[in-house]
Design an enzyme around this catalytic site. Structure first.
Site, PDB file in Angstrom:
ATOM      1  CG  ASP A 196      -1.984  -1.080   1.171  1.00 22.68           C
ATOM      2  OD1 ASP A 196      -1.719  -2.159   0.595  1.00 22.68           O
ATOM      3  OD2 ASP A 196      -3.076  -0.854   1.715  1.00 22.68           O
ATOM      4  CE  LYS A 208      -6.852  -0.982   2.255  1.00 21.62           C
ATOM      5  NZ  LYS A 208      -5.560  -1.572   2.691  1.00 21.62           N
ATOM      6  CE  LYS A 255      -4.983   2.206   2.409  1.00 25.13           C
ATOM      7  NZ  LYS A 255      -3.990   1.359   3.101  1.00 25.13           N
TER       8      LYS A 255
HETATM    9  O1  LIG Z   1      -4.948   1.988   5.689  1.00 30.50           O
HETATM   10  C1  LIG Z   1      -5.758   2.007   6.532  1.00 30.50           C
HETATM   11  C2  LIG Z   1      -5.970   3.051   7.527  1.00 30.50           C
HETATM   12  O2  LIG Z   1      -4.806   3.462   8.136  1.00 30.50           O
HETATM   13  C3  LIG Z   1      -6.947   2.603   8.531  1.00 30.50           C
HETATM   14  O3  LIG Z   1      -7.473   3.716   9.139  1.00 30.50           O
HETATM   15  P1  LIG Z   1      -8.451   3.553  10.389  1.00 30.50           P
HETATM   16  O4  LIG Z   1      -7.551   3.331  11.567  1.00 30.50           O
HETATM   17  O5  LIG Z   1      -9.171   4.857  10.447  1.00 30.50           O
HETATM   18  O6  LIG Z   1      -9.334   2.374  10.162  1.00 30.50           O
END
Ligand SMILES: O=C[C@H](O)COP(=O)(O)O
Length: 391
Positions: free
Chosen positions: A248, A343, A311
């Site tokens: 990612d 994503k 994403k």
């Molecule tokens: O890549 C994913 C994010 O960092 C997740 O964020 P979150 O902690 O708000 O679910």
């Protein structure tokens, strides 16, 4: 360039028509296929596909193949009147292949714009990416003009399949080993798609999940995205060596905002080359920092660079995923037609929010609240296996 329109006038036998007759549509259909195949094969069998396509007889920008001189309905050899002129494009400057108004193609079944289907074709035929910021700007603008006006609602997956859309995420820089162990145990329990971690935790996660089909995603250039390309490439290679199946990477979105599209492309493409398929590459746009046009630009560039996913967010800056951005991203990558998916990530902390993202076009969800989402869905996946859409 104006948006493609289905309300341009058509003239035949001195009469104004609302739409071309069937015979004309058939002729146009075969003309579009002919030109599409021509561009496709010229590009395919050339070492420099972009130049070859440009100088080929199928390039509509060539003087001998200008819209008004090519055989088509409403002009040239198909009778008098106008309406087959292929749209505006009359600025006098050189034109690239693949503009939406170059050819009036058949109507797209999904958006009902006359030129849309042709745009799908030309996008997928454009095998070589632009090489200047100006050409990127043209491609981005063309894509924007071709986006559908009506909203698509994507099917909600059955509850039993939602777990396999979730990247169970732990990106705290000061995370402890036991938290990574817990993350992987939870991923096993709910059968998530992957666990998403920082580089130092990749090897441990890979080891803990080695007898499962649960992947390990590693963030690259996280969370700023402004690191040197060479550093991102090194990080990506090392992560794959340690067993990461998905990367990612954060796009250098400040460069995107400056219109430095070629540099942004080169950055993404370098990581793609360093970590080819089957490693999955996701490009984080940090959508909360971008305008609508910049989101479209990020999607076009990522798709052309070979990303598997675009994403939305790192979860570390601004708001996370929004339904509007997910929808826009899905429409854009679908139009480019390179198979890139979406994503949604950042702030997805409930089953309701997760489902809203999937219905807006997301194929994958990034969330640190994966367990909570599953518990809200019923926890016991067997018990929650009702027909899709029942939430
Ligand atoms: O890549 C994913 C994010 O960092 C997740 O964020 P979150 O902690 O708000 O679910």
């Amino acid at each position: 360039m104006s948006a493609p329109s289905s309300s341009r006038p058509y003239v035949s036998g001195g009469q104004m028509l609302q739409s071309p007759p069937l015979s004309v549509r058939v002729i146009r259909f075969f003309e579009s296929i002919y030109i599409f195949l021509g561009l496709y094969f010229v590009s395919l069998f050339s070492l420099d596909p972009y130049t070859a396509a440009q100088s080929s007889q199928f390039n509509v920008a060539r003087p001998q193949n200008k819209p008004n001189t090519r055989p088509r309905w409403g002009g040239g050899s198909y009778g008098g009147g106008y309406g087959g002129g292929g749209g505006p494009g009359g600025s006098g400057g050189p034109r690239r292949i693949g503009r939406v108004d170059d050819i009036r193609g058949p109507e797209c079944r999904s958006c009902h714009l006359e030129n849309h289907l042709y745009l799908h074709w030309t996008m997928s035929a454009q095998v070589a990416p632009p090489t200047t910021d100006a050409d990127w700007a043209t491609l981005i603008s063309t894509t924007k003009d071709g986006l559908p006006e009506s909203e698509v609602v994507y099917p909600t997956p059955a509850p039993s399949s939602i777990a396999k859309t979730i990247d169970h995420t732990q990106l705290d820089p000061s995370v402890r080993l036991e938290q990574i162990t817990a993350l992987c145990e939870e991923a096993r329990k709910y059968n998530f798609a992957t666990v998403c971690v920082r580089f130092p935790n990749v090897a441990r996660a890979v080891d803990l999940l080695k007898d499962t089909d649960i992947g390990v995603s590693c963030v690259i250039g996280f969370p700023e995205g402004t690191q040197k390309t060479a550093d991102k490439v090194e990080e990506a290679k090392s992560a794959v060596q340690r067993g990461a199946s998905e990367l990612d990477m954060v796009m250098n979105w400040p460069l995107l905002q400056q219109g430095k599209y070629t540099e942004v492309y080169d950055d993404v493409h370098a990581v793609r080359k360093a970590a080819p398929s089957p490693t999955k590459l996701k490009v984080i746009l940090e959508t909360s920092q971008l305008s609508r046009d910049e989101v479209i630009a990020g999607c076009v560039i990522s798709s052309m660079a070979g990303a598997d996913f675009v994403k939305t967010s790192t979860g570390y800056k601004g708001e996370g995923a929004s339904v509007e951005n997910v929808r826009l991203m899905r429409e854009t990558v679908d139009l480019i037609g390179k198979g890139c998916k979406v994503k949604a990530s950042g702030g997805i902390r409930s089953a309701e929010r997760c489902i809203a993202m999937l219905k807006s076009g997301a194929d994958r969800i990034g969330a640190s609240a994966g367990v909570r989402i599953m518990q809200e869905l019923g926890g016991n996946i067997e018990a929650a296996s009702t027909p899709q859409g029942n939430f």
